[in-house]
Design an enzyme around this catalytic site. Structure first.
Site, mmCIF file in Angstrom:
data_model
loop_
_atom_site.group_PDB
_atom_site.id
_atom_site.type_symbol
_atom_site.label_atom_id
_atom_site.label_comp_id
_atom_site.label_asym_id
_atom_site.label_seq_id
_atom_site.Cartn_x
_atom_site.Cartn_y
_atom_site.Cartn_z
ATOM 1 C CG HIS A 157 -1.817 1.162 1.327
ATOM 2 N ND1 HIS A 157 -2.255 1.659 2.534
ATOM 3 C CD2 HIS A 157 -2.365 1.960 0.381
ATOM 4 C CE1 HIS A 157 -3.027 2.699 2.327
ATOM 5 N NE2 HIS A 157 -3.111 2.914 1.031
ATOM 6 C CD GLU B 239 -2.487 2.847 -3.590
ATOM 7 O OE1 GLU B 239 -2.905 4.008 -3.392
ATOM 8 O OE2 GLU B 239 -2.979 1.838 -3.040
ATOM 9 C CG HIS B 240 0.104 6.275 -0.606
ATOM 10 N ND1 HIS B 240 -0.491 7.424 -0.137
ATOM 11 C CD2 HIS B 240 -0.795 5.281 -0.391
ATOM 12 C CE1 HIS B 240 -1.691 7.145 0.338
ATOM 13 N NE2 HIS B 240 -1.896 5.842 0.209
ATOM 14 C CD GLU C 37 -5.095 5.906 1.999
ATOM 15 O OE1 GLU C 37 -5.393 4.692 2.023
ATOM 16 O OE2 GLU C 37 -4.526 6.445 1.034
#
Length: 791
Positions: A30, A33-34, A111
């Site tokens: 994750h 991905e950022h 998030e």
């Protein structure tokens, strides 16, 4: 031209996700991905693409699943090639700047913090923790500052170097699928793709494979009862089964067939019986086909039921009813008639589907390219190709009581849940299923005679003929009816030319806004009307005839859309139930109880509460949710509801709009006229109003807008609403019983019966005018008319 027709879009799917996270760096997939979006070596600015897309009406996004990561963007088609080139550089030569690490760790952590108060995220985390040790389902997928920054630092792990290693290992061309959509020719698009993406590295490493990790939930801790304290005030029961991965059976879709029957709401269904007992409000059954629900190691089948207070008290009987229905399905075996009915409905919808948003379309297709062979890229996730009773029977044999996991959410579990989830802090308990019920379910228990398969569906469209127009063509709807008690607007579809229609009626009454009691009674009325319709209208819903009943501020909104052939049948059904509205004490109590929870959840949500306060200040004579909540606290009776319903129907004014594949003689509309006691005379009234505004916009210029803005700027004022939390941190020892709204110990109802106004203690607000009495403040303001002056 529609905005979507001007947009181009692209999506790229990488066959790697959170399952591949290193054990010592949870959330790394994750996090990558950022980081991928933080500039490329050709364009080092970390927001260069974002600025470019925004300047050209576009946007970009990405998401990380268990075994896949998807990136997508959309932009005006005139600049698609340039945007595609810039976007591709993130995969060809991402910057992966070390300077961006701390900032993006904080973004990931943000998030996570937003997800913490979500009951759905909490349930998933708890469910994943039940997997066998070593299975990737037990990993912490999201990641946060603790796993990506603080713990690695303590353990002398270089997160940045591991991030680059992860990119080199998994972001390889042979793991990727790409979909692009634009109005250029296919040859042009193919040429662009070859030129732009040819430089993506390819390491020829074998892709990550978890197929050997089968049956992750075949453990003693799975077949248990888990009690959970939710954030929201809700009683819900979820029954889960983990079965062998079903992706390979996509042409049969056995879980979809089973979920269709389990989730049915017509006569003889699980929910029908639960509603008659006033034990449940809603039921969902199936597999969401996300990576969490379906991957290469297992497939989940879940039945989630929203319980009433009585349903919560009798939850084992609710579970038993579900087990009886599943046993009936196993006993009767797969039914070809029902399978072919589902097949026909979904084929109709596929062949006549409306234009999909481009970015959503490319996202779906690039993921499908990872899952299905080439001939089924467009259809593999949507159509049921052939009936195979053996595949369906094999799936049905899995859904037995001794394989089930029970998850019971309720605020009443507070004090009974000593365990805490590591990441989300969820309070829960684990206990054996009641011995009496467990023993009963191991035997050959009886079937319930009230449970049976659904009858043939009379709402399935079979006539797809396009109607000939019988009315003057127009770009906008024209008024075909203008009476004392209603108006009707109509427009024939001459553009899309599909056998579908859209119908909308607004039934307006001055009675609704006369008091907070009337507003609450109206909410109860709409909820019970929807409840009364749920069973008879369910067949229409599954036949792709969508309807919605909305409690508007001034009336009931009835919205229908779908294939025009059987849409009038649905309208007649709704109006019949509206005209003959009735209920009983049990149903009334069930919905007033549920509505009180809804109001409460509204008031503890900071976003909704800030909107509520803002509208109380800006709108005259607005009744607040707090006042509505107090009405239920004080109590209402079913007799009050029936008096209100009679008065409501006596003071209705109907505004209607019909668009699509109908003539001006709209079938089904006379039934509404009959109940509103008017006469229907169709006549052409010309362009007014939905047209004057259009003409005004045609001559409205940018200079007009700027000039208007500067005229009002001298009197410019700002309203700022701040919602401040209170109480201790979640799971800390409570202080005199005070807890925050997001805590696992929810607030008592009485604690939200009024607003508490706080002092403006920050320096930035010292010059502001504090509002401590909304009514007193708003009554001192000038009230401007709400109508528009266009000519």
């Amino acid at each position: 031209m529609k905005r979507s027709e001007k947009q181009a879009a692209a999506a790229l799917c990488v066959a790697v996700g959170s399952f591949s996270d290193p054990d010592d760096l949870p959330g790394l997939a994750h996090f990558l991905e950022h980081m991928v979006f933080m500039g490329s070596q050709e364009d080092p600015a970390d927001n260069g693409l974002e600025v470019f897309l925004q300047e050209h009406g576009g946007s970009a996004n990405a998401s990380t699943d268990c075994e896949r990561t998807i990136f997508q963007f959309e932009v005006q088609r005139q600049v698609f090639r340039e945007a595609l080139y810039r976007w591709a550089q993130f995969f060809v030569c991402p910057l992966l700047s070390e300077n961006a690490v701390d900032r993006e760790v904080e973004a990931v952590d943000s998030e996570f913090q937003l997800a913490r108060p979500s009951d759905s995220h909490r349930k998933e985390a708890l469910f994943g923790s039940l997997a066998k040790p070593g299975h990737p389902m037990g990993k912490f997928f999201c990641g946060n500052a603790q796993t990506l920054k603080h713990e690695p630092k303590d353990k002398h792990i270089n997160t940045y170097e591991r991030l680059k290693d992860f990119w080199r290992r998994y972001y390889s061309a042979h793991y990727m699928t790409l979909t692009v959509q634009s109005t250029e020719t296919l040859d042009t698009l193919e040429e662009w793709v070859r030129e732009i993406f040819i430089k993506i590295p390819n390491n020829n490493e074998p892709p990550p494979d978890f197929c050997h990790l089968q049956q992750p939930f075949d453990t003693p801790v799975f077949n248990k009862l888990y009690r959970v304290v939710p954030v929201r005030k809700v009683h819900s029961l979820t029954i889960n089964w983990a079965v062998p991965p079903q992706g390979k059976h996509y042409r049969v879709k056995p879980l979809h067939y089973i979920s269709w029957l389990v989730g049915h709401e017509g006569t003889g269904s699980i929910l029908s019986l639960l509603r008659k007992k006033c034990w449940a409000l809603a039921l969902y059954g199936g597999n969401s086909e996300t990576g969490f629900d379906q991957n290469s190691t297992y497939s989940i089948f879940s039945i989630s039921i929203t319980l009433t207070e009585q349903g919560f008290q009798n939850f084992y009987q609710v579970v038993h009813l579900v087990f009886q229905y599943l046993k009936m399905l196993r006993t009767l075996g797969p039914q070809q008639r029902i399978y072919e009915e589902i097949q026909k409905i979904e084929a109709n919808e596929f062949h006549y589907q409306e234009q999909t948003d481009p970015v959503q379309f490319v996202q779906n297709i690039c993921e499908n390219m990872q899952l299905f062979p080439k001939p089924d890229f467009l259809t593999g996730d949507q159509l049921m190709f052939h009936y195979d009773p053996q595949v369906i029977s094999a799936a049905l044999t899995q859904f037995t009581p001794h394989r089930a996991n029970l998850l019971l959410l309720s605020p009443e579990n507070q004090g009974l849940c000593p365990l805490r989830d590591k990441w989300f802090g969820t309070s829960y308990s684990c206990q054996d299923i009641c011995e009496e019920w467990a023993q009963y379910w191991t035997g050959d228990f009886e079937l319930n005679p009230d449970l049976h398969l659904p009858a043939e569906n009379r709402f399935i469209a079979t006539d797809f003929t396009l109607k000939m127009s019988d009315f003057p063509d127009s770009e906008v709807p024209l008024r075909v009816l203008d009476e004392e008690r209603g108006t009707l607007w109509y427009k024939k579809d001459n553009k899309f030319k599909i056998p579908k229609a859209y119908v909308r009626f607004h039934l307006i009454s001055p009675l609704i806004q006369r008091s907070p009691e009337n507003l609450v009674l109206f909410d109860v009325f709409i909820n019970i009307l929807a409840h009364n319709l749920a069973e008879p209208a369910y067949d229409a819903n599954v036949a792709q005839l969508d309807y919605k009943l909305v409690a508007g501020e001034h009336g009931l909104l009835i919205q229908l859309k779908g294939f025009n052939h059987k849409l009038p049948l649905l309208l007649e059904l709704i109006v019949d139930h509206l005209a003959g509205f009735r209920t009983n004490q049990k149903v009334f109590s069930m919905f007033t109880e549920q509505l009180q929870k809804t109001y409460f959840n509204h008031l503890i949500n900071p976003t909704r509460l800030s909107r509520e306060v803002r509208l109380l200040i800006l709108e005259p004579s607005r009744w607040s949710v707090i006042q509505k909540f107090q009405v239920l606290t004080d109590g209402l009776t079913v007799e009050q509801l029936m008096v209100f319903a009679t008065a409501l129907k006596a003071e209705l004014y109907a505004e209607g709009l019909v668009q699509g594949n109908f003539t001006s003689q709209v079938p089904g509309v006379p039934i509404l006229q009959e109940h509103l006691r008017g006469s229907w005379v169709l006549h052409h009234c010309g362009n007014t109003g939905h047209q004057v505004q259009i003409e005004a916009l045609k001559v409205f210029t940018q200079e007009d807008l700027i000039s208007w803005f500067w005229q009002i700027r001298h009197d410019n004022r700002k309203l700022s609403v701040h919602v401040v939390g209170f109480g201790v941190e979640e799971n800390d020892p409570s202080d005199q019983g005070a807890v925050s709204p997001g805590d696992s110990a929810p607030l008592a109802y009485g604690q939200v019966s009024h607003l508490t106004f706080l002092p403006t203690w920050t320096p930035a607000l010292r010059e502001a005018t504090p509002i401590t009495d909304i009514r007193a403040f708003s009554s001192s303001l000038p009230l401007h008319p709400s109508h528009q002056i266009l000519c």
